[in-house]
Every structure is written in C-alpha cells, then in structure tokens.
Design a protein around this motif. Structure first.
Motif, PDB file in Angstrom:
ATOM      1  N   THR A  26       0.827  -1.203   0.000  1.00 16.53           N
ATOM      2  CA  THR A  26       0.000   0.000   0.000  1.00 16.53           C
ATOM      3  C   THR A  26       0.865   1.258   0.000  1.00 16.53           C
ATOM      4  O   THR A  26       0.472   2.261  -0.575  1.00 16.53           O
ATOM      5  CB  THR A  26      -0.942   0.029   1.222  1.00 16.53           C
ATOM      6  OG1 THR A  26      -0.186  -0.097   2.405  1.00 16.53           O
ATOM      7  CG2 THR A  26      -1.961  -1.085   1.133  1.00 16.53           C
ATOM      8  N   ILE A  27       2.024   1.189   0.599  1.00 13.03           N
ATOM      9  CA  ILE A  27       2.938   2.331   0.593  1.00 13.03           C
ATOM     10  C   ILE A  27       3.479   2.548  -0.808  1.00 13.03           C
ATOM     11  O   ILE A  27       3.609   3.685  -1.264  1.00 13.03           O
ATOM     12  CB  ILE A  27       4.084   2.125   1.608  1.00 13.03           C
ATOM     13  CG1 ILE A  27       3.508   2.014   3.013  1.00 13.03           C
ATOM     14  CG2 ILE A  27       5.077   3.272   1.541  1.00 13.03           C
ATOM     15  CD1 ILE A  27       4.482   1.529   4.040  1.00 13.03           C
ATOM     16  N   VAL A  28       3.765   1.466  -1.508  1.00 12.94           N
ATOM     17  CA  VAL A  28       4.225   1.568  -2.894  1.00 12.94           C
ATOM     18  C   VAL A  28       3.128   2.199  -3.748  1.00 12.94           C
ATOM     19  O   VAL A  28       3.393   3.069  -4.578  1.00 12.94           O
ATOM     20  CB  VAL A  28       4.626   0.174  -3.438  1.00 12.94           C
ATOM     21  CG1 VAL A  28       5.013   0.248  -4.898  1.00 12.94           C
ATOM     22  CG2 VAL A  28       5.755  -0.414  -2.617  1.00 12.94           C
ATOM     23  N   ALA A  29       1.898   1.788  -3.521  1.00 10.57           N
ATOM     24  CA  ALA A  29       0.763   2.355  -4.258  1.00 10.57           C
ATOM     25  C   ALA A  29       0.604   3.841  -3.946  1.00 10.57           C
ATOM     26  O   ALA A  29       0.276   4.631  -4.835  1.00 10.57           O
ATOM     27  CB  ALA A  29      -0.515   1.598  -3.928  1.00 10.57           C
ATOM     28  N   GLU A  30       0.850   4.234  -2.699  1.00 20.49           N
ATOM     29  CA  GLU A  30       0.760   5.645  -2.326  1.00 20.49           C
ATOM     30  C   GLU A  30       1.788   6.476  -3.077  1.00 20.49           C
ATOM     31  O   GLU A  30       1.474   7.552  -3.580  1.00 20.49           O
ATOM     32  CB  GLU A  30       0.977   5.822  -0.826  1.00 20.49           C
ATOM     33  CG  GLU A  30      -0.185   5.405   0.032  1.00 20.49           C
ATOM     34  CD  GLU A  30       0.110   5.591   1.505  1.00 20.49           C
ATOM     35  OE1 GLU A  30       0.744   6.603   1.871  1.00 20.49           O
ATOM     36  OE2 GLU A  30      -0.284   4.720   2.291  1.00 20.49           O
ATOM     37  N   LEU A  31       3.018   5.982  -3.145  1.00 18.12           N
ATOM     38  CA  LEU A  31       4.058   6.722  -3.855  1.00 18.12           C
ATOM     39  C   LEU A  31       3.725   6.811  -5.338  1.00 18.12           C
ATOM     40  O   LEU A  31       3.883   7.866  -5.948  1.00 18.12           O
ATOM     41  CB  LEU A  31       5.442   6.081  -3.661  1.00 18.12           C
ATOM     42  CG  LEU A  31       6.584   6.797  -4.392  1.00 18.12           C
ATOM     43  CD1 LEU A  31       6.709   8.250  -3.937  1.00 18.12           C
ATOM     44  CD2 LEU A  31       7.891   6.076  -4.182  1.00 18.12           C
ATOM     45  N   TYR A  32       3.255   5.717  -5.935  1.00 20.25           N
ATOM     46  CA  TYR A  32       2.894   5.754  -7.348  1.00 20.25           C
ATOM     47  C   TYR A  32       1.744   6.735  -7.581  1.00 20.25           C
ATOM     48  O   TYR A  32       1.737   7.462  -8.569  1.00 20.25           O
ATOM     49  CB  TYR A  32       2.529   4.361  -7.846  1.00 20.25           C
ATOM     50  CG  TYR A  32       2.408   4.302  -9.349  1.00 20.25           C
ATOM     51  CD1 TYR A  32       3.532   4.411 -10.159  1.00 20.25           C
ATOM     52  CD2 TYR A  32       1.175   4.160  -9.960  1.00 20.25           C
ATOM     53  CE1 TYR A  32       3.425   4.378 -11.533  1.00 20.25           C
ATOM     54  CE2 TYR A  32       1.059   4.117 -11.333  1.00 20.25           C
ATOM     55  CZ  TYR A  32       2.189   4.221 -12.118  1.00 20.25           C
ATOM     56  OH  TYR A  32       2.081   4.183 -13.481  1.00 20.25           O
ATOM     57  N   ALA A  33       0.796   6.795  -6.656  1.00 17.71           N
ATOM     58  CA  ALA A  33      -0.308   7.750  -6.768  1.00 17.71           C
ATOM     59  C   ALA A  33       0.217   9.188  -6.688  1.00 17.71           C
ATOM     60  O   ALA A  33      -0.246  10.063  -7.430  1.00 17.71           O
ATOM     61  CB  ALA A  33      -1.337   7.502  -5.678  1.00 17.71           C
ATOM     62  N   LEU A  34       1.194   9.424  -5.818  1.00 14.57           N
ATOM     63  CA  LEU A  34       1.804  10.757  -5.738  1.00 14.57           C
ATOM     64  C   LEU A  34       2.499  11.120  -7.050  1.00 14.57           C
ATOM     65  O   LEU A  34       2.412  12.259  -7.518  1.00 14.57           O
ATOM     66  CB  LEU A  34       2.810  10.816  -4.586  1.00 14.57           C
ATOM     67  CG  LEU A  34       2.237  10.838  -3.181  1.00 14.57           C
ATOM     68  CD1 LEU A  34       3.351  10.659  -2.148  1.00 14.57           C
ATOM     69  CD2 LEU A  34       1.481  12.120  -2.932  1.00 14.57           C
ATOM     70  N   LEU A  35       3.191  10.148  -7.645  1.00 14.49           N
ATOM     71  CA  LEU A  35       3.873  10.390  -8.915  1.00 14.49           C
ATOM     72  C   LEU A  35       2.864  10.641 -10.036  1.00 14.49           C
ATOM     73  O   LEU A  35       3.085  11.512 -10.888  1.00 14.49           O
ATOM     74  CB  LEU A  35       4.790   9.217  -9.266  1.00 14.49           C
ATOM     75  CG  LEU A  35       5.996   9.030  -8.350  1.00 14.49           C
ATOM     76  CD1 LEU A  35       6.729   7.739  -8.687  1.00 14.49           C
ATOM     77  CD2 LEU A  35       6.945  10.210  -8.415  1.00 14.49           C
ATOM     78  N   LEU A  36       1.762   9.894 -10.048  1.00 17.94           N
ATOM     79  CA  LEU A  36       0.716  10.125 -11.050  1.00 17.94           C
ATOM     80  C   LEU A  36       0.102  11.508 -10.884  1.00 17.94           C
ATOM     81  O   LEU A  36      -0.171  12.197 -11.869  1.00 17.94           O
ATOM     82  CB  LEU A  36      -0.372   9.062 -10.942  1.00 17.94           C
ATOM     83  CG  LEU A  36      -0.085   7.704 -11.550  1.00 17.94           C
ATOM     84  CD1 LEU A  36      -1.229   6.747 -11.251  1.00 17.94           C
ATOM     85  CD2 LEU A  36       0.151   7.797 -13.032  1.00 17.94           C
ATOM     86  N   ASP A  37      -0.091  11.913  -9.634  1.00 13.93           N
ATOM     87  CA  ASP A  37      -0.646  13.238  -9.363  1.00 13.93           C
ATOM     88  C   ASP A  37       0.304  14.319  -9.861  1.00 13.93           C
ATOM     89  O   ASP A  37      -0.116  15.279 -10.504  1.00 13.93           O
ATOM     90  CB  ASP A  37      -0.917  13.390  -7.869  1.00 13.93           C
ATOM     91  CG  ASP A  37      -1.633  14.677  -7.551  1.00 13.93           C
ATOM     92  OD1 ASP A  37      -2.619  14.989  -8.252  1.00 13.93           O
ATOM     93  OD2 ASP A  37      -1.222  15.363  -6.601  1.00 13.93           O
ATOM     94  N   ARG A  38       1.572  14.148  -9.577  1.00 13.33           N
ATOM     95  CA  ARG A  38       2.566  15.116 -10.038  1.00 13.33           C
ATOM     96  C   ARG A  38       2.621  15.153 -11.562  1.00 13.33           C
ATOM     97  O   ARG A  38       2.785  16.207 -12.166  1.00 13.33           O
ATOM     98  CB  ARG A  38       3.924  14.758  -9.428  1.00 13.33           C
ATOM     99  CG  ARG A  38       5.083  15.559  -9.879  1.00 13.33           C
ATOM    100  CD  ARG A  38       5.574  16.701  -9.026  1.00 13.33           C
ATOM    101  NE  ARG A  38       5.510  16.674  -7.625  1.00 13.33           N
ATOM    102  CZ  ARG A  38       6.560  16.725  -6.820  1.00 13.33           C
ATOM    103  NH1 ARG A  38       7.776  16.704  -7.310  1.00 13.33           N
ATOM    104  NH2 ARG A  38       6.389  16.790  -5.527  1.00 13.33           N
ATOM    105  N   ALA A  39       2.466  13.975 -12.206  1.00  7.72           N
ATOM    106  CA  ALA A  39       2.477  13.922 -13.668  1.00  7.72           C
ATOM    107  C   ALA A  39       1.267  14.644 -14.259  1.00  7.72           C
ATOM    108  O   ALA A  39       1.382  15.330 -15.280  1.00  7.72           O
ATOM    109  CB  ALA A  39       2.504  12.472 -14.140  1.00  7.72           C
ATOM    110  N   SER A  40       0.120  14.505 -13.623  1.00 10.72           N
ATOM    111  CA  SER A  40      -1.069  15.194 -14.138  1.00 10.72           C
ATOM    112  C   SER A  40      -0.921  16.708 -13.992  1.00 10.72           C
ATOM    113  O   SER A  40      -1.354  17.459 -14.868  1.00 10.72           O
ATOM    114  CB  SER A  40      -2.334  14.697 -13.459  1.00 10.72           C
ATOM    115  OG  SER A  40      -2.328  15.016 -12.092  1.00 10.72           O
ATOM    116  N   ILE A  41      -0.293  17.146 -12.920  1.00  8.02           N
ATOM    117  CA  ILE A  41      -0.033  18.581 -12.746  1.00  8.02           C
ATOM    118  C   ILE A  41       0.942  19.069 -13.815  1.00  8.02           C
ATOM    119  O   ILE A  41       0.746  20.135 -14.402  1.00  8.02           O
ATOM    120  CB  ILE A  41       0.503  18.870 -11.333  1.00  8.02           C
ATOM    121  CG1 ILE A  41      -0.585  18.611 -10.297  1.00  8.02           C
ATOM    122  CG2 ILE A  41       1.015  20.308 -11.221  1.00  8.02           C
ATOM    123  CD1 ILE A  41      -0.084  18.611  -8.870  1.00  8.02           C
TER     124      ILE A  41
END
Length: 119
Positions: A26-41
């Motif tokens: 779940t921590i790995v998923a959290e980091l990937y979600a943060l990276l996806l969020d940064r990519a969308s920005i």
C-alpha cells in the motif's frame, strides 16, 4: 482531490501494485499515486518533452516526508516501482535529483483539470 457524490476520489493506481506478494504494497501504491498526481499537474502546466514524455523530479527526501518513512524505506519503494516497470529513474550526478519517467499501464488515464472540476 475532487469529490464525487460526497466521497473523495484518489488517483488510480494499477492493480499490479496492490496485489504484490511483498509487504508494504500500500505504501508503494501511495508513492505511485503521488507520482501520477505530479504527472497530471505537469501535463496541465504543459511541462511535456517534445517526444511526449513527462519527466518528474521527485527526490527520496520528498518521498520520505510525504510517506513518513525512513530513507531506506523510500529507496526500497522506488526500487520496487522500477522493478515492476512502472517508472524509470535516470541519475544525473552527485547532489542532483534523478529524473523519473512514468510508464503508464495500458488502461491508465490521467485526469485533466477540467475533468476534476466537473466531478
């Protein structure tokens, strides 16, 4: 995060991360979600290379602060994302952050600002 019917929506993470056999998925998923969020920005602000890729700068120290984990744990999470083929990291040299390129799964879709505002 945008809300839809009163429930907050989060960036979509691939199922392959959530179903890994290792602990801490779940921590790995959290980091990937943060990276996806940064990519969308970055996409909204048109920070896209001529070849269409989005390059991110997200340091291990930033991951430590966002996830509230040790340096060793943050490094392990980045490594696991690399081994699963979801990101590529290219080191730039001493004291400079690595350039991260996201490899999106085939069914991934980045949410644009207009879509987030509609929800």
């Amino acid at each position: 995060m945008a809300e839809q019917n009163g429930t907050p929506t989060a960036p979509r993470t691939p199922d392959s991360i959530i179903t890994t056999q290792r602990g801490g998925q779940t921590i790995v998923a959290e980091l990937y979600a943060l990276l996806l969020d940064r990519a969308s920005i970055s996409r909204q602000n048109r920070y896209i290379d001529p070849d269409g890729t989005i390059r991110l700068y997200f340091t291990v120290e930033q991951a430590q602060k966002k996830l509230h984990r040790s340096r060793q744990c943050a490094t392990r999470i980045f490594r696991e994302l690399e081994y699963s083929g979801l990101i590529n990291r290219k080191k730039q040299g001493l004291g400079k952050p690595a350039v991260i390129t996201l490899n999106y799964p085939a069914d991934a879709k980045l949410i644009t600002k207009e879509e987030a505002d509609e929800k």
